[in-house]
Design an enzyme around this catalytic site. Structure first.
Site: not given
Lengths: 324, 324, 324, 324
Positions: B25, B105-106, B128-129, B156, B171, B187, B224
């Site tokens: 913007v 995908g986008t 995030i991947d 931990r 993830m 760790g 995951e």
């Protein structure tokens, strides 16, 4: 091959130093060599404060701020006599190689020491300042920036609530490496860093211009080494020039040195700790291990000390665009 | 030159998406062009959910998690008819270029859309991947890793207090990009990621071996998308093989998507937001803006979609060395 | 029954003020009455800066620091003429009752205003200082203490690494309410607060005594209102008395005002916001809503202003025992 | 007077247990008596895992999560024979009094043990669950709530971005003590706790009603001990009843047990640690030290075990008002 090495931290402490020590220790164990910790840097080297470390010694340290090996200044190591004592201690303890974690002061000492006494040394860049040639990032820098940024996020809450102008001073004696991402990430209107020598007059003009566009709260990030003066001085002059501005000053200070290291700092510290030990075992010496463009590089101490790492020039323009 | 562009977010939300929207913007404003936000990605594009944005619209958003433009799936955009409607909406609103913030995908949708209707689009890697070719890091990745790591630090504490073995699922459906730094920085003794296909038998052997060296608490990080099964399945099998082990499972889950973006993510999102708009203005299209080795690069959507970004192979060895 | 009330924030901002505003708004909606926000406290009341609020206006504000209604000082409200204008604005807008969120300055104004013009007002204790009679805790106090404590945790990392003595100044002009839990929770050796008037000589003696017991790093927490001087002054005098001590100073400052409110502050702010509105509806006025021993109480403004809430005397002894 | 006491932690670990151990140790030192730590609770007591502690042993532990004394279950202590062995170990080591940090399981054992063998014991309420009669808050509760709330804040980012309904499961097997402030502070629309037995049908009705008022994202907080089933079960049933709702589940889990204790927990743990030792020295035994209405009280173990602390009934009404 070496049979026994030692590791120490020196200079200002930085988050991730312990993660680096841990990596040094475990890499030594992995390769079957002994490793000692030297307490309090060159000071402890002279006094013979050596501690045998094994894998368990560094358990649960990766997330700890500060340095478990402690750090201290040593006037004595700056004398030939002091360095002779340090060397004697190393010889007496059978130390054949060193990993020195610190900044340029640390490496200047390490380089001189190696040239005089021939003890192979590999450096690890451990300083929040990120002003070391030979590595994109130093250990502790990412954490320090995030810590300062969290503080700025909190200050922004108050600045907005009261329509105030905050001058926030962050660390960085010689460079804007910390100030710059804090300004961009903190949504600051202005950033003052040693590299660009923005005058107080220009700051005043910029604030007046924003004020006319009906902005009412402002963050100005000031690097501590800024030549126009520290945050208090700059704020005072701005207040004189724009009396209607409600100004406040916050010095973030030593908080920036502490805290659990970020993921990036733990990863970097671990990579470099491994590289330092494996470098030593492969005959590297008088060099600093660093990561440049995601690749491991060893840079001669003479270069890390004498060459200047320049801040990304496009960052200044970013602050200008983003505070439109 | 373009006079009006639009920006939208699509796919899973990621911390830093708002910082990217803000940069888009303000860069538009800086260059004197108009900018609209499209709500709910392709779904809102089809329905014409356009919002005029100016500099003030994005004030105080740089630190916000999620996406102020929202995100949604659109089955309809996968049909030619849906895309025609989207195009008509853009034309009716005078939109001449698009900034698409999201993942593969986008970009698959954006690429097809541009090829069919010729609307210039520049992508920004927001996921995030971190599994996108054409950029070292994606927007949101650094924050997600830090969030997961903070959770592991807390786990931990409990693992050590009770001498337990925790299986922590993070993830990463197709890659170990999140799992790997979590394992190194947390760790962890073992990391299971899709890329390496470590068998449960190997996990059992490794834990038994550590147990014999008298380690009593363990963290196993599981991506995951791990083919051996999710954390519950793996923990169950390990428990059967080593009954004396006190096992627990934690799925970190959606927490990883939220929260204020880290300094690195704010900086990256800002750089890429600026680059996306300036790319559009300079005639770039059908490309994603990214940062590779600290340099800005534009990569064709076809490459970001089809090429695979490989995880640093040295990381597996690091986990082995550091858990000695 | 009242049909329309207004809420405003005044004085220094405190985390949880937004949670309180939210509770006020939703309680009004719940009881079917209209609610307005007054921007910038008494200043906005005089100028008629009123904003209609509904349930959606306060969505997603419970976790926000600062105050969305902003805060400002008003010289004019201290004049009879100013208060007359404020009253006229309220009448013109049909406001029949007020919720005033702030501290003693706010309540002094509210009390005088109600006595002169008869507009029913219930106060909500919103200040980080916790120095208000009539409530065990004020809104923002718990968050401010946690923020300061996190900073002290980081400073402790550096203090330990370098064997230093840090003087940490926290907020608290008239009381040690913030300083005391920071000292106990931060593991400080000494705490200097207005209530106890510990001399610098006593600080020096205590540090010397600890030094002899071979402690080498220290935290001294200093309340800003400490009569011996601020942290810089005290540190300077201690340094003169114990030259071998490596002293440093950190002023935590405005960071303490910002940030997402803690769970306790969100709960307290919500309880009090509900109580303020329901108090007004039940005919309460010229009182502050507070929680004492987990029970809701309404205390006359005259008492909150004139009575002094004493700090728990056992806390001083705790610092002594715990730093043994 | 006693000359030697011992302290141990038992049951699930809780943030602040170390702060309590530290206070116990330093209070013992302050009063000139010796103090031992027993590792792994009753299990270590039987095996004689005793460690001499002094002031330095607990330096830098106040901010640590977990328990440095570790915790474990002991089947053997549930037998008369096991308890006899434990008693013999205490006698052989000259232990004359015990501080037991834990929850009701811990105190049940302690009470039986004292009745059989006459060893004076004072309990400290260390559990995140806050379900102990005799103290307003337990050590670890405030931290656990804040940890869960931070997670919910992150989840809210994602819920809003995607217009989703999240079911968030927090700890609390028998009570809604953790769930309730998480729901209020997290801005949840609904909270399901064991005390109120809200049916899934009522949840469905409430969500439908909010949906009609055009709310599109929701947080439902579910206590793990909720009788309608865990978060997965409830989400599944809601999904069947409202298919258009995009539901997700997050189990916060063990993360809630770890992390640095909050200011309130450090203060409480310190107060109670001091009170436990001074209680023992003053002849108290078979009691738990707690804080009720800010005053120190000692409650017989029989009461803490048998009496039920009821959750504040007004909280349910708060959730209803605040989600209007």
């Amino acid at each position: 091959m070496m049979k026994r090495i030692a590791v120490f931290t020196s200079g200002g402490d930085a988050p991730g130093m312990n993660a680096c020590v841990r990596a040094v220790v475990r890499t030594a164990v992995y390769h079957g060599i002994e490793v000692y910790g030297i307490m309090r840097g060159y000071s402890g080297m002279i006094k013979g404060e050596f501690v045998r470390l094994d894998s368990a010694s560094v358990a649960n340290t990766i997330q700890k701020g500060g340095t478990i090996l402690k750090s201290a200044r040593s006037q004595k190591f700056q004398t030939r006599e002091g360095r002779q004592q340090a060397f004697d201690q190393l010889v007496n303890n059978g130390i054949e190689g060193l990993v020195a974690i610190g900044g340029n002061g640390t490496f200047t000492g390490a380089s001189l020491f190696e040239e005089e006494f021939g003890i192979p040394t590999v450096g690890a860049p451990g300083t929040i300042d990120n002003d070391l040639y030979g590595t994109d990032y130093t250990i502790g820098y990412d954490t320090a920036v995030n810590t300062a940024l969290e503080a700025i996020d909190k200050i922004r809450d108050t600045a907005d609530s009261h329509d105030r102008c905050f001058f926030v001073e962050v660390m960085g004696r010689d460079s804007g490496y910390i100030a710059m991402p804090c300004a961009i990430g903190g949504g600051a209107e202005i950033v003052m860093i040693p590299e660009t020598q923005m005058s107080t007059e220009a700051v005043v003009e910029s604030l007046k211009s924003s004020w006319r566009r009906s902005k009412t709260s402002f963050i100005v990030v000031v690097a501590e080494g800024e030549e126009e003066g520290n945050a208090h001085t700059v704020a005072q002059r701005v207040k004189e020039a724009i009396p209607q501005l409600d100004t406040r000053v916050t010095i973030i200070g030593h908080i920036q040195r502490g805290g659990a290291p970020s993921a990036a700092d733990r990863l970097l510290a671990s990579q470099i700790g491994i590289a330092a030990v494996e470098g030593l075992l492969n005959g590297m010496h008088n060099v600093m291990a660093g990561i440049v463009d995601r690749k491991l590089v060893y840079t001669p101490f003479s270069d890390t000390i004498n060459k200047k790492k320049l801040i990304n020039q496009s960052f200044m323009r970013m602050v200008e665009i983003l505070s439109v």
